[in-house]
Write an enzyme that holds these catalytic residues in place. Structure first.
Site, PDB file in Angstrom:
ATOM      1  N   PRO A   1       0.646  -1.310  -0.230  1.00  0.00           N
ATOM      2  CA  PRO A   1       0.050  -0.073  -0.284  1.00  0.00           C
ATOM      3  C   PRO A   1       0.765   1.064  -0.183  1.00  0.00           C
ATOM      4  CG  PRO A   1      -0.181  -1.038   2.223  1.00  0.00           C
ATOM      5  CD  PRO A   1       0.795  -1.964   1.124  1.00  0.00           C
TER       6      PRO A   1
ATOM      7  N   GLU B   1       1.979  -7.869   8.788  1.00  0.00           N
ATOM      8  CA  GLU B   1       2.612  -6.778   9.378  1.00  0.00           C
ATOM      9  C   GLU B   1       3.137  -5.469   8.139  1.00  0.00           C
ATOM     10  OE1 GLU B   1       2.025  -2.808  11.293  1.00  0.00           O
ATOM     11  OE2 GLU B   1       0.825  -5.531  11.519  1.00  0.00           O
TER      12      GLU B   1
ATOM     13  N   ARG C   1      -4.621  -8.814 -20.448  1.00  0.00           N
ATOM     14  CA  ARG C   1      -5.459  -7.888 -21.468  1.00  0.00           C
ATOM     15  C   ARG C   1      -4.901  -7.048 -22.994  1.00  0.00           C
ATOM     16  NH1 ARG C   1      -8.600  -3.232 -20.943  1.00  0.00           N
ATOM     17  NH2 ARG C   1     -10.529  -4.326 -21.458  1.00  0.00           N
TER      18      ARG C   1
ATOM     19  N   ASP D   1      -9.787   1.480 -24.180  1.00  0.00           N
ATOM     20  CA  ASP D   1     -10.859   1.993 -22.918  1.00  0.00           C
ATOM     21  C   ASP D   1     -10.303   3.071 -21.663  1.00  0.00           C
ATOM     22  OD1 ASP D   1     -10.972  -1.235 -23.420  1.00  0.00           O
ATOM     23  OD2 ASP D   1      -9.143  -1.497 -22.025  1.00  0.00           O
TER      24      ASP D   1
END
Length: 245
Positions: free
Chosen positions: A89, A116, A154, A169
């Protein structure tokens, strides 16, 4: 493309990598997947891959030895070092441009952590990229890796049925994709825009550019700061700004 995934829960990838477009991509030899349980590289009989952090604190930290050993084994005999992606993150925000960049690689290794966090030496000396799918924390990196794999694969040749699909897209052009319609032309009084039924391809393309800009203006203004706009879209944008003021 060769994609290796290092995970403590390889069974999580079964449905994703063997269904739909990912299954087709493998059948067309566009990509091969290899999901590895890196507990097998723990080097101890209990297959322990984590330990308490030095200095104290909550949670457990992934040890460096298993991941270094797994990557070394997976890249043995290869001349070019693969892109090694750490799911984290704290990493760079993954987006369509990153997917396009990575789709040009021959070999990618995904590292999916749990607990963690990671021993810092993994970040400093092993990985090439730290990537995140958003400002939130998941139980592990598997779901993030699945999302990235799907968006990268893709884009490979011979994966999607229509080669224009990834080019048009949302985000690929810098803007959100225009609205799409299909049959019936009139559904319970809700009608398809006349221009799409006209057969005039120039007018249809003009409408699509306008709608793409309008949708981006109302939903994601931040994209307009860097999006490459046509002259027509630039004029329309100025009109939208003037109307709002």
């Amino acid at each position: 493309m060769k994609i290796d995934v290092l995970s403590l829960f390889p069974e999580m990838f079964e449905g994703v990598l063997h269904s739909s477009i990912m299954k087709k991509a493998q059948e067309n030899d566009a990509v091969s997947f290899h999901v590895v349980d890196f507990r097998e590289y723990s080097g101890n009989k209990h297959k322990k891959v984590d330990d308490y952090p030095y200095g104290g604190g909550a949670g457990m930290v992934l040890k460096p030895e298993p991941l270094f050993a797994a990557v070394e084994d997976l890249t043995k005999g290869t001349e070019k070092k693969p892109r090694i992606l750490l799911m984290c993150p704290q990493g760079e925000r993954f987006d369509q441009k990153k997917a396009e960049e990575l789709s040009g690689e021959d070999h990618i290794v995904f590292l999916c952590g749990h607990y963690e966090g990671y021993d810092e030496r993994i970040r400093e000396y092993l990985v090439t990229d730290e990537l995140s799918i958003g400002d939130f924390v998941l139980t592990g990196g598997e779901i993030a890796a699945m999302a990235m794999i799907d968006s990268i694969v893709r884009l490979l040749p011979n994966v999607l049925g229509n080669s224009d699909s990834p080019v048009l897209d949302s985000f690929s052009t810098g803007l959100l994709e225009h609205p799409q319609y299909t049959r019936p032309a009139d559904f319970n009084g809700m009608k398809v825009p006349d221009v799409l039924l006209s057969g005039n391809h120039a007018e249809i393309e003009k409408w699509r550019q306008e709608q793409s800009l309008l949708r981006t203006f109302h939903r994601r203004k931040d994209l307009l700061d860097v999006a490459p706009l046509t002259d027509h879209q630039k004029r329309l944008l100025e009109q939208l700004k003037a109307e709002k003021n």
